[in-house]
Design a protein around this motif. Structure first.
Motif, mmCIF file in Angstrom:
data_model
loop_
_atom_site.group_PDB
_atom_site.id
_atom_site.type_symbol
_atom_site.label_atom_id
_atom_site.label_comp_id
_atom_site.label_asym_id
_atom_site.label_seq_id
_atom_site.Cartn_x
_atom_site.Cartn_y
_atom_site.Cartn_z
ATOM 1 N N GLN A 149 43.126 0.699 45.392
ATOM 2 C CA GLN A 149 43.593 0.891 46.761
ATOM 3 C C GLN A 149 42.427 0.832 47.745
ATOM 4 O O GLN A 149 42.530 0.216 48.806
ATOM 5 C CB GLN A 149 44.307 2.244 46.882
ATOM 6 N N ILE A 150 41.300 1.451 47.375
ATOM 7 C CA ILE A 150 40.120 1.424 48.245
ATOM 8 C C ILE A 150 39.581 0.008 48.356
ATOM 9 O O ILE A 150 39.146 -0.427 49.434
ATOM 10 C CB ILE A 150 39.046 2.391 47.711
ATOM 11 N N ASP A 151 39.622 -0.745 47.263
ATOM 12 C CA ASP A 151 39.222 -2.163 47.304
ATOM 13 C C ASP A 151 40.079 -2.945 48.300
ATOM 14 O O ASP A 151 39.567 -3.742 49.102
ATOM 15 C CB ASP A 151 39.365 -2.786 45.909
ATOM 16 N N TYR A 188 33.523 2.650 47.538
ATOM 17 C CA TYR A 188 33.693 3.947 46.890
ATOM 18 C C TYR A 188 32.493 4.236 45.987
ATOM 19 O O TYR A 188 31.861 3.326 45.455
ATOM 20 C CB TYR A 188 34.991 4.030 46.090
ATOM 21 N N TYR A 189 32.197 5.500 45.864
ATOM 22 C CA TYR A 189 31.200 6.006 44.924
ATOM 23 C C TYR A 189 31.841 7.193 44.225
ATOM 24 O O TYR A 189 32.223 8.167 44.873
ATOM 25 C CB TYR A 189 29.932 6.468 45.643
ATOM 26 N N CYS A 190 31.991 7.103 42.919
ATOM 27 C CA CYS A 190 32.626 8.206 42.204
ATOM 28 C C CYS A 190 32.068 8.301 40.785
ATOM 29 O O CYS A 190 31.836 7.281 40.128
ATOM 30 C CB CYS A 190 34.141 8.029 42.164
ATOM 31 N N PRO A 191 31.840 9.511 40.307
ATOM 32 C CA PRO A 191 31.381 9.671 38.930
ATOM 33 C C PRO A 191 32.513 9.415 37.950
ATOM 34 O O PRO A 191 33.685 9.679 38.255
ATOM 35 C CB PRO A 191 30.916 11.132 38.884
ATOM 36 N N LEU A 192 32.163 8.882 36.797
ATOM 37 C CA LEU A 192 33.135 8.680 35.732
ATOM 38 C C LEU A 192 32.985 9.789 34.699
ATOM 39 O O LEU A 192 31.885 10.298 34.471
ATOM 40 C CB LEU A 192 32.908 7.324 35.048
ATOM 41 N N LYS A 193 34.090 10.157 34.076
ATOM 42 C CA LYS A 193 34.015 11.125 32.988
ATOM 43 C C LYS A 193 33.247 10.508 31.825
ATOM 44 O O LYS A 193 33.287 9.292 31.611
ATOM 45 C CB LYS A 193 35.417 11.532 32.549
ATOM 46 N N THR A 194 32.553 11.358 31.077
ATOM 47 C CA THR A 194 31.658 10.844 30.026
ATOM 48 C C THR A 194 32.402 10.134 28.902
ATOM 49 O O THR A 194 31.803 9.350 28.161
ATOM 50 C CB THR A 194 30.827 11.994 29.423
ATOM 51 N N ASN A 195 33.701 10.387 28.764
ATOM 52 C CA ASN A 195 34.460 9.698 27.710
ATOM 53 C C ASN A 195 35.149 8.433 28.210
ATOM 54 O O ASN A 195 35.874 7.783 27.464
ATOM 55 C CB ASN A 195 35.492 10.641 27.092
#
Length: 238
Positions: A68-70, A76-83
């Motif tokens: 949606q942001i695209d 956007y800048y967002c961290p991803l979960k480690t898994n």
């Protein structure tokens, strides 16, 4: 606590709460992601506020919201979960957990292109390994493929903590969590009033050059002094 949309001036550090939602799936059938998508659309179509990027935590880093942001042509800048599973090999090896990626010195400085599993085949993002503290590392994804400086990414992600600052101030200074009423409408009114109190305190703090805590405690101190001098309720000893 409400899901909040905070509008931040990255140069001055000032921020404003411009929207919020209360999570009540039994009442409205809306998920937290539905609320975030609605607030994002509201910023564009209703409030028409100018902004460059969207910052969010790992819980909201879904393909739907990032897509949606695209479509809105925002960053956007967002961290991803480690898994979270990604591929940095161009399909040469299977997807692996983001925490298992191998990082060269160049990757650590400039980031690396990856594909997140479940995203469209032609969609890649830039991934950065950001050291948050001695014992904590975040893997930050962005659609800004021209970004090539981990230090800049770290600074950008630091802006995200403004929402944590807001939540801390709201809890500590307004009593937002102290309502004992059980009716949903009263709870909603209480939260709305707490947000209005925070907004007023924040405005006074910005205008006076003091912290929001100094404003609140100063008001309490002034009230106590005035009551000791001129009590509004007459007391007597029995």
């Amino acid at each position: 606590m409400p899901d909040s949309c905070v509008y931040v001036n990255g140069e001055t550090g000032q921020f404003w709460v411009i929207d919020y939602r209360l999570y009540d799936p039994d009442g409205d059938g809306q998920s937290k992601l539905d609320h975030v998508a609605a607030m994002l659309n509201g910023v564009i179509h209703s409030k028409q506020l100018p902004f460059t990027m969207v910052l969010m935590d790992s819980w909201y880093a879904t393909q739907k919201l990032m897509g949606q942001i695209d479509q809105l042509e925002k960053l956007y800048y967002c961290p991803l979960k480690t898994n979270r599973r990604v591929d940095d090999s161009g399909g040469a090896v299977p997807y692996m957990r983001v925490v298992e990626l191998v990082w060269s010195d160049e990757d650590l400085q400039q980031g690396k292109l990856v594909k997140i599993r479940g995203f469209p085949k032609d969609k890649k993002v830039k991934l950065f390994r950001v050291t948050v503290s001695t014992n904590r590392t975040e893997f930050v994804a962005t659609n800004d493929l021209s970004q090539a400086d981990t230090d800049v990414v770290q600074d950008v992600c630091g802006i995200r903590w403004k929402i944590e600052e807001f939540h801390r101030e709201l809890k500590q200074l307004t009593g937002v969590e102290a309502c004992q009423c059980r009716k949903a409408r009263i709870q909603r009114n209480h939260i709305a009033c707490a947000l209005l109190v925070w907004s007023r305190l924040k405005t006074m703090a910005d205008q006076s050059g003091r912290t929001i805590y100094q404003i609140k405690h100063g008001m309490l101190s002034d009230y106590l002094i005035e009551q000791l001098k001129h009590p509004s309720v007459q007391m007597s000893l029995a």
